[in-house]
Design a protein around this motif. Structure first.
Motif, mmCIF file in Angstrom:
data_model
loop_
_atom_site.group_PDB
_atom_site.id
_atom_site.type_symbol
_atom_site.label_atom_id
_atom_site.label_comp_id
_atom_site.label_asym_id
_atom_site.label_seq_id
_atom_site.Cartn_x
_atom_site.Cartn_y
_atom_site.Cartn_z
ATOM 1 N N GLY A 146 0.751 -1.256 -0.172
ATOM 2 C CA GLY A 146 -0.171 0.028 -0.041
ATOM 3 C C GLY A 146 0.942 1.359 0.017
ATOM 4 N N LEU A 147 1.996 1.254 0.705
ATOM 5 C CA LEU A 147 2.682 2.506 0.871
ATOM 6 C C LEU A 147 3.552 2.586 -0.292
ATOM 7 N N ILE A 148 3.978 1.510 -1.074
ATOM 8 C CA ILE A 148 4.651 1.747 -2.459
ATOM 9 C C ILE A 148 3.823 2.186 -3.294
ATOM 10 N N GLN A 149 2.586 1.865 -3.428
ATOM 11 C CA GLN A 149 1.438 2.183 -4.351
ATOM 12 C C GLN A 149 1.359 3.727 -4.303
ATOM 13 N N GLU A 150 0.985 4.106 -2.920
ATOM 14 C CA GLU A 150 0.658 5.557 -2.758
ATOM 15 C C GLU A 150 1.915 6.317 -3.115
ATOM 16 N N THR A 151 2.908 5.876 -2.706
ATOM 17 C CA THR A 151 4.260 6.739 -3.371
ATOM 18 C C THR A 151 4.426 6.916 -4.580
ATOM 19 N N LYS A 152 4.069 5.641 -4.970
ATOM 20 C CA LYS A 152 4.172 5.846 -6.791
ATOM 21 C C LYS A 152 3.109 6.664 -7.441
ATOM 22 N N THR A 153 2.142 6.951 -6.668
ATOM 23 C CA THR A 153 1.019 7.832 -7.324
ATOM 24 C C THR A 153 1.472 9.137 -6.985
ATOM 25 N N PHE A 154 2.078 9.601 -5.945
ATOM 26 C CA PHE A 154 2.613 10.870 -5.624
ATOM 27 C C PHE A 154 3.638 11.317 -6.364
ATOM 28 N N VAL A 155 4.553 10.443 -7.014
ATOM 29 C CA VAL A 155 5.807 10.943 -7.652
ATOM 30 C C VAL A 155 5.603 10.240 -9.121
ATOM 31 N N SER A 156 4.533 10.309 -9.710
ATOM 32 C CA SER A 156 4.163 9.713 -10.854
ATOM 33 C C SER A 156 4.342 10.898 -12.057
ATOM 34 N N SER A 157 4.657 12.169 -11.401
ATOM 35 C CA SER A 157 4.646 13.335 -12.460
ATOM 36 C C SER A 157 6.284 13.583 -12.687
ATOM 37 N N SER A 158 6.946 12.704 -11.534
ATOM 38 C CA SER A 158 8.659 12.949 -11.806
ATOM 39 C C SER A 158 9.215 11.496 -12.349
ATOM 40 N N PRO A 159 9.706 11.245 -13.440
ATOM 41 C CA PRO A 159 10.421 10.185 -14.093
ATOM 42 C C PRO A 159 11.490 9.798 -13.096
ATOM 43 N N ASP A 160 12.277 10.870 -12.610
ATOM 44 C CA ASP A 160 13.664 10.428 -11.767
ATOM 45 C C ASP A 160 13.084 9.737 -10.455
ATOM 46 N N GLN A 161 12.129 10.282 -10.056
ATOM 47 C CA GLN A 161 11.640 9.892 -8.485
ATOM 48 C C GLN A 161 10.955 8.445 -8.804
ATOM 49 N N THR A 162 10.266 8.139 -10.056
ATOM 50 C CA THR A 162 9.567 7.226 -10.262
ATOM 51 C C THR A 162 10.608 6.010 -10.578
ATOM 52 N N ARG A 163 11.523 6.581 -11.201
ATOM 53 C CA ARG A 163 12.721 5.313 -11.315
ATOM 54 C C ARG A 163 13.286 5.032 -9.965
ATOM 55 N N ASN A 164 13.403 6.128 -9.374
ATOM 56 C CA ASN A 164 14.356 5.715 -7.949
ATOM 57 C C ASN A 164 13.108 4.934 -6.931
ATOM 58 N N ILE A 165 11.928 5.006 -7.051
ATOM 59 C CA ILE A 165 11.089 4.126 -6.372
ATOM 60 C C ILE A 165 11.231 2.840 -6.706
ATOM 61 N N ASN A 166 11.084 2.687 -7.956
ATOM 62 C CA ASN A 166 11.094 1.206 -8.701
ATOM 63 C C ASN A 166 12.448 0.653 -8.296
ATOM 64 N N ASP A 167 13.484 1.389 -8.191
ATOM 65 C CA ASP A 167 14.743 0.571 -7.976
ATOM 66 C C ASP A 167 14.618 0.088 -6.329
ATOM 67 N N ILE A 168 13.995 1.199 -5.624
ATOM 68 C CA ILE A 168 13.924 0.736 -4.184
ATOM 69 C C ILE A 168 12.898 -0.572 -4.110
ATOM 70 N N VAL A 169 11.754 -0.658 -4.876
ATOM 71 C CA VAL A 169 10.930 -1.614 -4.695
ATOM 72 C C VAL A 169 11.659 -3.002 -5.225
ATOM 73 N N ALA A 170 12.367 -2.891 -6.250
ATOM 74 C CA ALA A 170 13.261 -3.958 -6.865
ATOM 75 C C ALA A 170 14.090 -4.415 -5.804
ATOM 76 N N LEU A 171 14.740 -3.750 -5.003
ATOM 77 C CA LEU A 171 15.898 -4.095 -4.200
ATOM 78 C C LEU A 171 14.820 -5.001 -2.953
ATOM 79 N N GLN A 172 13.910 -4.058 -2.800
ATOM 80 C CA GLN A 172 13.111 -4.605 -1.469
ATOM 81 C C GLN A 172 12.713 -6.338 -1.796
ATOM 82 N N GLN A 173 12.091 -6.359 -3.286
ATOM 83 C CA GLN A 173 11.742 -7.558 -3.514
ATOM 84 C C GLN A 173 12.936 -8.448 -3.691
ATOM 85 N N ARG A 174 13.899 -8.240 -4.131
ATOM 86 C CA ARG A 174 15.228 -8.982 -3.852
ATOM 87 C C ARG A 174 15.583 -9.369 -2.540
ATOM 88 N N PHE A 175 15.326 -8.226 -1.637
ATOM 89 C CA PHE A 175 15.757 -8.661 -0.276
ATOM 90 C C PHE A 175 14.690 -9.942 0.196
#
Length: 493
Positions: free
Chosen positions: A87-116
């Protein structure tokens, strides 16, 4: 341009300027609102980022606790964070959807979290559970060490990713905050400038219109004042061709009409003066001839004239004198206010002394004059005529052998108030107005010699000076004639 058009144009211009101010303020406020919303959204993103990082740390803490003692209770923070992360990940993605850099950063964090979770946390949990049921081996220990080392590396990567994410967010938020402050300052400055400009323009236009109208009204007032002073040839020069120009033209026509009317009136007055001369000369001459002829008859006939003929001749001379006095009264009435007479300081006590001496008051009549009467700056001859007529009437129409005539005075704010009272027969209230009408008398002219002009002259003099006259009387109770005389000289009124 018409005055109404100028007024309307000024109001339209000011309205347009205020509308522009409103539009600019609205647009600037939109920028302020947008930046404010972005700053608020950035705060939420940072807050969510902290929550995400805290949940991942909780997962790590719970995992390590479980790995140390094998108690499933220590996995509760891990499991709770696991449930909250989507839920937190989805809400954060919604708020940074207008920023490609932050979208990419949050996706990297999600990928690392999934790997973890999938590559380290879940295998470690599974391995620990197997360790509880199976005998520990070197292979198990080696595998556990590898997973723990990999988990530590991935957690460090996640922390680094969050630092980059938050640093970027703080940087952009600071930029947005600066833009917000700049928008607010621009809004204030531009609003202040436009408001001051609107006020100055409004005041300037109001001053222009006020001066335009007041200057022309002053010209009209000046014209009216000059006309009231007798300058009927004055004119207003107005080339504006608007509504006030029509009023100016009307005033000019009025001035022209008054000039023509007074020119005609002057001609009529000159004719009237000529007529008065004719009346005075041509009518009085025959009257004097009749009187002289009657005396010649008496002288020629000596004592041979019968008594009734002598009475007729006497009656003839009396009526000739009445006719002559009537002509003099009419001429005096016509000349009131038409000839300029100098004003002077008049001591009313001294004036009354002269009036009494001039009237030859009978010895059995007493004139009671109030002491300390005022000194007036007025036309002496006119005030003398008023007192002379009132006092002489009080004597002439008295019905007793002795009489008392009293002159009294008091003041109001604007007038001196004089009264002449007698203890004579009085006047019925029904005749109080009639006695001031020319040629009106209350007794037959043969019974009492009178022209009926005296009180009319008094009334005209008093009213021409700006005062008024009235009588208070009842039959058998005497009469009191009261008149007001302005304190301010007529020339200053």
């Amino acid at each position: 341009m018409k005055l109404s058009v100028k007024l309307f144009a000024g109001f339209v211009l000011i309205s347009v300027l205020f509308t522009a101010v409103a539009i600019v303020n609205f647009r600037l406020s939109e920028a302020v609102v947008e930046n404010t919303q972005w700053v608020s959204r950035s705060q939420i993103v940072v807050r969510n980022s902290a929550a995400l990082q805290r949940n991942i740390i909780d997962m790590e803490t719970g995992l390590r606790g479980y790995l140390l003692n094998g108690n499933e209770t220590f996995l509760l923070p891990y499991l709770q964070a696991k449930d909250q992360l989507p839920g937190l990940i989805q809400e954060t993605k919604t708020f940074v959807s207008s920023s490609p850099d932050q979208t990419r950063n949050i996706n990297d964090i999600v990928a690392l979290q999934q790997r973890f979770m999938h590559n380290y946390a879940e295998p470690l949990i599974q391995l620990k559970r197997e360790d509880v049921t199976n005998t520990t081996s070197d292979a198990f220990e080696t595998r556990l060490d590898e997973l723990i080392m990999g988990e530590k590396i991935i957690i460090d990567s996640i922390r680094t990713a969050f630092k980059e994410f938050n640093a970027y967010e703080y940087k952009v938020r600071e930029e947005r905050r600066e833009r917000l402050n700049k928008s607010i300052n621009n809004t204030r400055q531009l609003s202040t400038i436009l408001t001051i400009l609107s006020v100055l323009l409004g005041l300037s236009w109001a001053y222009y219109i006020t001066r335009l109208i007041s200057n022309r009204i002053i010209k009209m007032v000046t014209l009216a004042d000059q006309v009231s002073r007798g300058d009927y040839k004055t004119r207003i020069i107005d080339t504006s061709n608007d509504e006030l120009s029509q009023l100016s033209h009307s005033l000019n026509r009025m001035s022209t009409t008054i000039d023509e009317t007074f020119t005609e009136l002057d001609a009529k007055n000159r004719e009237l003066d000529q007529f008065a001369y004719v009346v005075s000369h041509d009518l009085k001459a025959p009257l004097r001839g009749i009187e002289v002829a009657s005396r010649w008859v008496e002288e020629d006939m000596g004592g041979q004239l019968p008594a009734h003929v002598q009475e007729y001749l006497m009656m003839m001379r009396v009526r000739v004198h009445r006719m002559e006095n009537l002509i003099n009264g009419i001429l005096a009435l016509a000349r009131i206010g038409r000839t300029s007479q100098a004003e002077e300081e008049v001591d009313v006590n001294q004036l009354l002394v002269e009036v009494v001496d001039m009237l030859s008051v009978p010895k059995n009549f007493k004139i009671d004059t109030q002491a300390h009467l005022p000194t007036l700056h007025t036309v002496r001859i006119q005030l003398q005529q008023v007192f002379s007529n009132l006092i002489s009437n009080a004597i002439k129409y008295h019905d007793k052998e002795t009489g008392l005539i009293a002159v009294r005075h008091h003041e109001t704010e604007n007038f001196h108030v004089f009264s002449v009272s007698d203890d004579g027969p009085g006047i019925d209230p029904a005749y109080h107005e009639r006695i001031f009408v020319i040629f009106q008398t209350l007794q037959e002219r043969d019974a009492m010699e009178s022209t009926g002009v005296g009180l009319t002259i008094v009334k005209k003099i008093v009213e021409w000076q700006g005062g008024s006259i009235w009588v208070a009387s009842e039959p058998g109770k005497g009469s009191t004639f009261t008149f007001t005389w302005p304190k301010e000289p007529r020339g200053d009124q």
